[in-house]
Scaffold this active site. Structure first.
Site, PDB file in Angstrom:
ATOM      1  CG  MET A   1      -1.920  -1.172   1.153  1.00  0.00           C
ATOM      2  SD  MET A   1      -3.463  -0.851   2.047  1.00  0.00           S
ATOM      3  CE  MET A   1      -2.845  -0.554   3.693  1.00  0.00           C
TER       4      MET A   1
ATOM      5  CG  HIS B   1       7.182  -1.959   2.027  1.00  0.00           C
ATOM      6  ND1 HIS B   1       7.026  -0.848   2.822  1.00  0.00           N
ATOM      7  CD2 HIS B   1       5.984  -2.590   2.018  1.00  0.00           C
ATOM      8  CE1 HIS B   1       5.781  -0.801   3.263  1.00  0.00           C
ATOM      9  NE2 HIS B   1       5.128  -1.842   2.798  1.00  0.00           N
TER      10      HIS B   1
HETATM   11  O1  PAF Z   1      -0.194  -5.773   3.525  1.00  0.00           O
HETATM   12  C1  PAF Z   1      -0.594  -4.828   2.800  1.00  0.00           C
HETATM   13  O2  PAF Z   1       0.101  -3.833   2.592  1.00  0.00           O
HETATM   14  C2  PAF Z   1      -1.973  -4.900   2.171  1.00  0.00           C
HETATM   15  O3  PAF Z   1      -2.884  -5.510   3.027  1.00  0.00           O
HETATM   16  C3  PAF Z   1      -1.975  -5.591   0.802  1.00  0.00           C
HETATM   17  C4  PAF Z   1      -1.582  -7.059   0.905  1.00  0.00           C
HETATM   18  C5  PAF Z   1      -1.021  -4.871  -0.151  1.00  0.00           C
HETATM   19  C6  PAF Z   1      -3.380  -5.533   0.197  1.00  0.00           C
HETATM   20  O4  PAF Z   1      -3.800  -4.215   0.034  1.00  0.00           O
END
Ligand code: PAF
Length: 297
Positions: free
Chosen positions: A47, A54
């Site tokens: 997101m 990330h």
């Molecule tokens: O973990 C996240 O950032 C969100 O829940 C995802 C898996 C991208 C779905 O919007």
């Protein structure tokens, strides 16, 4: 880098990555780019508001596949009324700078592009597993997650997709989604990334003051205490009960679960135990998790 409705290229900044990172904002462009990819593809679904956690997903994705597609989309379906959908941190330019040269594509669609009709006419539900723990605190959250994950996996058509272990329930539900709906993708869990203090990395840590971050260390301390108590199941439970009793944060739960069912591990449970924590600090909901192995009562 601006968020325009055309593919754009950024300059490679990280040496051994793909020569160019392309920003894609439409499903049609994504499908065309994906179809042109040779070899294996990994998808990193996010997101946005990207951080070191990330990047660990991106690094693992790069180990696993020839090409990496990162999706960057704040999914309105997984936020309930009164939750932080509007306030959720968004900075596409910073996200692009962080992954520039590390991923082949960044797919950052608008809400209209992802959901021409909102709520969608047909959606996916997470079932019982989506109604407990985080799902109990956030009704409908996991239905929104599995709906967007299904769409994003269809659009990116990856061989493998990586998900962090911090969102342990989300990971378990996505593994069930892929198995139950026969989606042709492998789900690869990635270890939790922590700040130097031990705090699990999360986009929502940005909401915390320094004092709040200090207070939030109750989560990682509790994980450490639970792991130190293994392999005794009662020891793990005592560590969790102790944390709840001390009440250093506004705990929602601190539980030892059977990873297969997401139900509390019974007295005779042996083997892996999923330790899951959730609580609020300065109004921000934080999670932490770990897998312990219980071989004794
Ligand atoms: O973990 C996240 O950032 C969100 O829940 C995802 C898996 C991208 C779905 O919007």
């Amino acid at each position: 880098m601006t968020h325009e409705n055309t593919a754009q290229e950024t300059t490679a900044a990280h040496g051994n990555g793909p020569a160019r990172t392309r920003l894609i904002t439409t499903k049609a462009e994504l499908r065309a780019e994906r179809a042109a990819m040779d070899g294996t593809v990994a998808a990193v679904l996010t997101m946005g508001s990207l951080h070191e956690g990330h990047l660990a997903l991106v690094r693992r994705a790069r180990e696993l596949a020839d090409h990496v597609i990162l999706t960057d989309f704040v999914n309105p379906l997984q936020f309930g009324p009164g939750e932080d959908y509007e306030a959720y941190p968004r900075d596409l330019e910073a996200d692009l700078a962080l992954v520039d040269g590390l991923v082949d594509l960044v797919f950052a669609p608008s809400v209209q592009e992802m959901y021409p009709v909102l709520p969608p006419t047909v959606s996916v539900t997470a079932g019982r597993a989506g109604t407990v723990l985080e799902g109990a605190a956030r009704p409908g959250h996991f239905d929104g997650v599995v709906t967007v994950v299904t769409k994003l996996l269809q659009l990116t058509s990856p061989h493998v997709s990586v998900f962090g272990r911090k969102d342990a329930q989300q990971l378990a539900i996505i593994q069930a989604l892929v198995a139950d709906l026969e989606l042709p993708v492998r789900i690869e869990p990635v270890e939790i990334q922590r700040e130097e203090t031990g705090l699990a990395r999360s986009s929502r840590n940005a909401y915390l003051t320094p004092a709040g971050k200090e207070q939030a260390l109750a989560l990682s301390r509790t994980i450490a205490a639970a792991l130190a108590a293994a392999p005794s199941l009662s020891g793990i439970r005592a560590a969790l009960a102790g944390a709840l009793a001390r009440g250093e944060i506004a705990w929602d739960y601190a539980l030892a679960l059977d990873p297969a069912t997401l139900e509390e591990a019974g007295d005779d449970h042996r083997g892996e135990v999923l330790v899951v924590l959730a609580g609020k600090v300065e109004g921000t909901r934080l999670l932490d998790a770990a897998v312990a192995v219980a071989t004794a009562p």
